[in-house]
Design a protein around this motif. Sequence first.
Motif, PDB file in Angstrom:
ATOM      1  N   ALA A 204       0.830  -1.212   0.000  1.00  0.00           N
ATOM      2  CA  ALA A 204       0.000   0.000   0.000  1.00  0.00           C
ATOM      3  C   ALA A 204       0.862   1.259   0.000  1.00  0.00           C
ATOM      4  O   ALA A 204       0.541   2.246  -0.685  1.00  0.00           O
ATOM      5  CB  ALA A 204      -0.936  -0.007   1.215  1.00  0.00           C
ATOM      6  N   GLU A 205       1.959   1.253   0.746  1.00  0.00           N
ATOM      7  CA  GLU A 205       2.861   2.404   0.781  1.00  0.00           C
ATOM      8  C   GLU A 205       3.589   2.561  -0.551  1.00  0.00           C
ATOM      9  O   GLU A 205       3.814   3.689  -1.010  1.00  0.00           O
ATOM     10  CB  GLU A 205       3.865   2.244   1.929  1.00  0.00           C
ATOM     11  N   ILE A 206       3.938   1.435  -1.182  1.00  0.00           N
ATOM     12  CA  ILE A 206       4.579   1.504  -2.508  1.00  0.00           C
ATOM     13  C   ILE A 206       3.629   2.177  -3.495  1.00  0.00           C
ATOM     14  O   ILE A 206       4.024   3.070  -4.253  1.00  0.00           O
ATOM     15  CB  ILE A 206       4.976   0.096  -2.996  1.00  0.00           C
ATOM     16  N   ARG A 207       2.358   1.750  -3.477  1.00  0.00           N
ATOM     17  CA  ARG A 207       1.385   2.345  -4.412  1.00  0.00           C
ATOM     18  C   ARG A 207       1.218   3.836  -4.145  1.00  0.00           C
ATOM     19  O   ARG A 207       1.096   4.636  -5.080  1.00  0.00           O
ATOM     20  CB  ARG A 207       0.041   1.622  -4.284  1.00  0.00           C
ATOM     21  N   ARG A 208       1.228   4.225  -2.878  1.00  0.00           N
ATOM     22  CA  ARG A 208       1.072   5.646  -2.540  1.00  0.00           C
ATOM     23  C   ARG A 208       2.231   6.465  -3.068  1.00  0.00           C
ATOM     24  O   ARG A 208       2.036   7.506  -3.705  1.00  0.00           O
ATOM     25  CB  ARG A 208       0.954   5.815  -1.019  1.00  0.00           C
ATOM     26  N   ARG A 209       3.451   5.991  -2.801  1.00  0.00           N
ATOM     27  CA  ARG A 209       4.631   6.755  -3.229  1.00  0.00           C
ATOM     28  C   ARG A 209       4.722   6.802  -4.753  1.00  0.00           C
ATOM     29  O   ARG A 209       5.032   7.851  -5.336  1.00  0.00           O
ATOM     30  CB  ARG A 209       5.903   6.129  -2.653  1.00  0.00           C
ATOM     31  N   VAL A 210       4.503   5.669  -5.399  1.00  0.00           N
ATOM     32  CA  VAL A 210       4.591   5.637  -6.862  1.00  0.00           C
ATOM     33  C   VAL A 210       3.528   6.535  -7.478  1.00  0.00           C
ATOM     34  O   VAL A 210       3.794   7.291  -8.426  1.00  0.00           O
ATOM     35  CB  VAL A 210       4.465   4.186  -7.384  1.00  0.00           C
ATOM     36  N   GLY A 211       2.313   6.519  -6.917  1.00  0.00           N
ATOM     37  CA  GLY A 211       1.254   7.388  -7.434  1.00  0.00           C
ATOM     38  C   GLY A 211       1.607   8.860  -7.308  1.00  0.00           C
ATOM     39  O   GLY A 211       1.375   9.645  -8.238  1.00  0.00           O
ATOM     40  N   ALA A 212       2.180   9.245  -6.176  1.00  0.00           N
ATOM     41  CA  ALA A 212       2.577  10.641  -5.978  1.00  0.00           C
ATOM     42  C   ALA A 212       3.667  11.048  -6.964  1.00  0.00           C
ATOM     43  O   ALA A 212       3.654  12.162  -7.509  1.00  0.00           O
ATOM     44  CB  ALA A 212       3.043  10.848  -4.538  1.00  0.00           C
ATOM     45  N   LEU A 213       4.611  10.136  -7.200  1.00  0.00           N
ATOM     46  CA  LEU A 213       5.701  10.446  -8.129  1.00  0.00           C
ATOM     47  C   LEU A 213       5.214  10.500  -9.576  1.00  0.00           C
ATOM     48  O   LEU A 213       5.686  11.328 -10.369  1.00  0.00           O
ATOM     49  CB  LEU A 213       6.820   9.413  -7.988  1.00  0.00           C
ATOM     50  N   LEU A 214       4.277   9.637  -9.937  1.00  0.00           N
ATOM     51  CA  LEU A 214       3.702   9.694 -11.285  1.00  0.00           C
ATOM     52  C   LEU A 214       3.068  11.049 -11.536  1.00  0.00           C
ATOM     53  O   LEU A 214       3.233  11.643 -12.611  1.00  0.00           O
ATOM     54  CB  LEU A 214       2.677   8.573 -11.463  1.00  0.00           C
ATOM     55  N   ASP A 215       2.367  11.573 -10.533  1.00  0.00           N
ATOM     56  CA  ASP A 215       1.763  12.900 -10.670  1.00  0.00           C
ATOM     57  C   ASP A 215       2.837  13.981 -10.782  1.00  0.00           C
ATOM     58  O   ASP A 215       2.747  14.880 -11.627  1.00  0.00           O
ATOM     59  CB  ASP A 215       0.866  13.196  -9.464  1.00  0.00           C
ATOM     60  N   MET A 216       3.860  13.901  -9.928  1.00  0.00           N
ATOM     61  CA  MET A 216       4.920  14.907  -9.923  1.00  0.00           C
ATOM     62  C   MET A 216       5.670  14.943 -11.250  1.00  0.00           C
ATOM     63  O   MET A 216       6.038  16.011 -11.745  1.00  0.00           O
ATOM     64  CB  MET A 216       5.906  14.631  -8.784  1.00  0.00           C
ATOM     65  N   LEU A 217       5.880  13.776 -11.842  1.00  0.00           N
ATOM     66  CA  LEU A 217       6.710  13.666 -13.040  1.00  0.00           C
ATOM     67  C   LEU A 217       5.909  13.728 -14.333  1.00  0.00           C
ATOM     68  O   LEU A 217       6.463  13.511 -15.411  1.00  0.00           O
ATOM     69  CB  LEU A 217       7.509  12.357 -12.987  1.00  0.00           C
ATOM     70  N   GLY A 218       4.614  14.014 -14.234  1.00  0.00           N
ATOM     71  CA  GLY A 218       3.805  14.111 -15.443  1.00  0.00           C
ATOM     72  C   GLY A 218       3.550  12.773 -16.102  1.00  0.00           C
ATOM     73  O   GLY A 218       3.386  12.706 -17.333  1.00  0.00           O
ATOM     74  N   LEU A 219       3.502  11.703 -15.320  1.00  0.00           N
ATOM     75  CA  LEU A 219       3.298  10.355 -15.848  1.00  0.00           C
ATOM     76  C   LEU A 219       2.013   9.723 -15.311  1.00  0.00           C
ATOM     77  O   LEU A 219       1.861   8.495 -15.356  1.00  0.00           O
ATOM     78  CB  LEU A 219       4.492   9.460 -15.497  1.00  0.00           C
ATOM     79  N   ALA A 220       1.081  10.512 -14.818  1.00  0.00           N
ATOM     80  CA  ALA A 220      -0.183   9.971 -14.312  1.00  0.00           C
ATOM     81  C   ALA A 220      -0.880   9.182 -15.412  1.00  0.00           C
ATOM     82  O   ALA A 220      -0.978   9.642 -16.556  1.00  0.00           O
ATOM     83  CB  ALA A 220      -1.084  11.103 -13.814  1.00  0.00           C
ATOM     84  N   GLY A 221      -1.341   7.975 -15.077  1.00  0.00           N
ATOM     85  CA  GLY A 221      -1.985   7.117 -16.052  1.00  0.00           C
ATOM     86  C   GLY A 221      -1.049   6.182 -16.779  1.00  0.00           C
ATOM     87  O   GLY A 221      -1.477   5.348 -17.571  1.00  0.00           O
ATOM     88  N   PHE A 222       0.274   6.299 -16.508  1.00  0.00           N
ATOM     89  CA  PHE A 222       1.266   5.466 -17.186  1.00  0.00           C
ATOM     90  C   PHE A 222       1.693   4.265 -16.342  1.00  0.00           C
ATOM     91  O   PHE A 222       2.556   3.506 -16.756  1.00  0.00           O
ATOM     92  CB  PHE A 222       2.514   6.295 -17.507  1.00  0.00           C
ATOM     93  N   GLU A 223       1.096   4.070 -15.177  1.00  0.00           N
ATOM     94  CA  GLU A 223       1.605   3.078 -14.235  1.00  0.00           C
ATOM     95  C   GLU A 223       1.693   1.678 -14.833  1.00  0.00           C
ATOM     96  O   GLU A 223       2.652   0.941 -14.587  1.00  0.00           O
ATOM     97  CB  GLU A 223       0.725   3.040 -12.985  1.00  0.00           C
ATOM     98  N   ASP A 224       0.720   1.283 -15.657  1.00  0.00           N
ATOM     99  CA  ASP A 224       0.683  -0.079 -16.190  1.00  0.00           C
ATOM    100  C   ASP A 224       1.301  -0.198 -17.576  1.00  0.00           C
ATOM    101  O   ASP A 224       1.259  -1.260 -18.188  1.00  0.00           O
ATOM    102  CB  ASP A 224      -0.776  -0.572 -16.237  1.00  0.00           C
TER     103      ASP A 224
END
Length: 372
Positions: free
Chosen positions: A111-131
């Motif tokens: 759960a913490e991994i998903r939280r951190r990765v989600g925050a970084l995806l938003d910061m780096l302009g990669l939201a929606g690219f996780e999969d």
Amino acid sequence: MPTQPMISVRGLRVAYGANEVLKGIDLDIEPGRFVALLGASGCGKTTLLRTLSGFNAAAAGSITVKGRDILAEPPERRGMAMVFQSYALWSHMNVGQNMGYGLKLRKVAPAEIRRRVGALLDMLGLAGFEDRPVTALSGGQRQRVALGRALAVEPEILLLDEPLSNLDARIRLQMRHEIRSIQRRLGLTAILVTHDREEAMVMADVVVVLDQGKIAQIGSPEDVFQRPASPYVASFMGAENIIDCQALRQGDGVVLQVPASDGVPQTRIESVHVADAERVVSGAVQVHFRSERASLQLQQSEPNGALQLPGRISQVSYLGGGYRCEVATSSGSFFIDHPSAVPHGAEVTVCVPADALHVYPRDPQRVAAAHV
């Protein structure tokens, strides 16, 4: 009370077999600073970065982080994360898995991994690219994933090994500012290895110029650019035009003389304040200047405190915002930037203001090489 350095390096020596690459490095890096290690290929900048990170062993010296000796610590216990030149992403993993890989190794809860990765995806302009597979990303997107993987472990120190060298020019310019903005936002201490002086000056608070395994100069981008401490630094920072002169100290100023040759009379600059005049000694000197600081006159002008060298245009190249002219003179060939095209073969005078001249004792090795 002085701030304790985030990183302190003393007497660091590193060798590959009999080849000593780092020859006694002393360096303090304050918390929150962005430091660029700058220099030509083979100067030791990547070796220094890899030794800081723990991937290279030191032959002598010490490395401390906030006063703690880390020289014997493995990379994962040094509080650092590295972004590699090749990105080093796992091709069989998607974006989210790559970014969370370091956290998984550290046994962080899913759960913490998903939280951190989600925050970084938003910061780096990669939201929606996780999969998305990393093989389906552009170079700029892969660079962001590599940066996100490094930031996910929340390091105190971020190490960047020429991370932008594989990107095209437009994306590289954009990523310079993005990385700098992220570093400031998170308050990280960052160390960048680059051979690109413009990249170092845009991104860094402090520039460390290395030459043959030693530190040639440390300073702000402005200091290193405007007041290079040696001929090597001057050339590396763009002052690549070199003239051999004779210098004579006269009070607080310097008289420079370009010897007569090939029927051209001796050129003399009366006592002027050249750059860093206080360290100029009388005798044989080499004078460096940048192409953009000189100008071309189509006829000989009266002496005005500038170095003047008559010559002839031997080549002209269009740079987009102006022209770069190669001028052949009795003192050698020089490249000068000019706003308009000048005909090939035209007789001109190179004029360099006194404050644009960087003067150093004559380098015997350069003189010897010129006569080989």
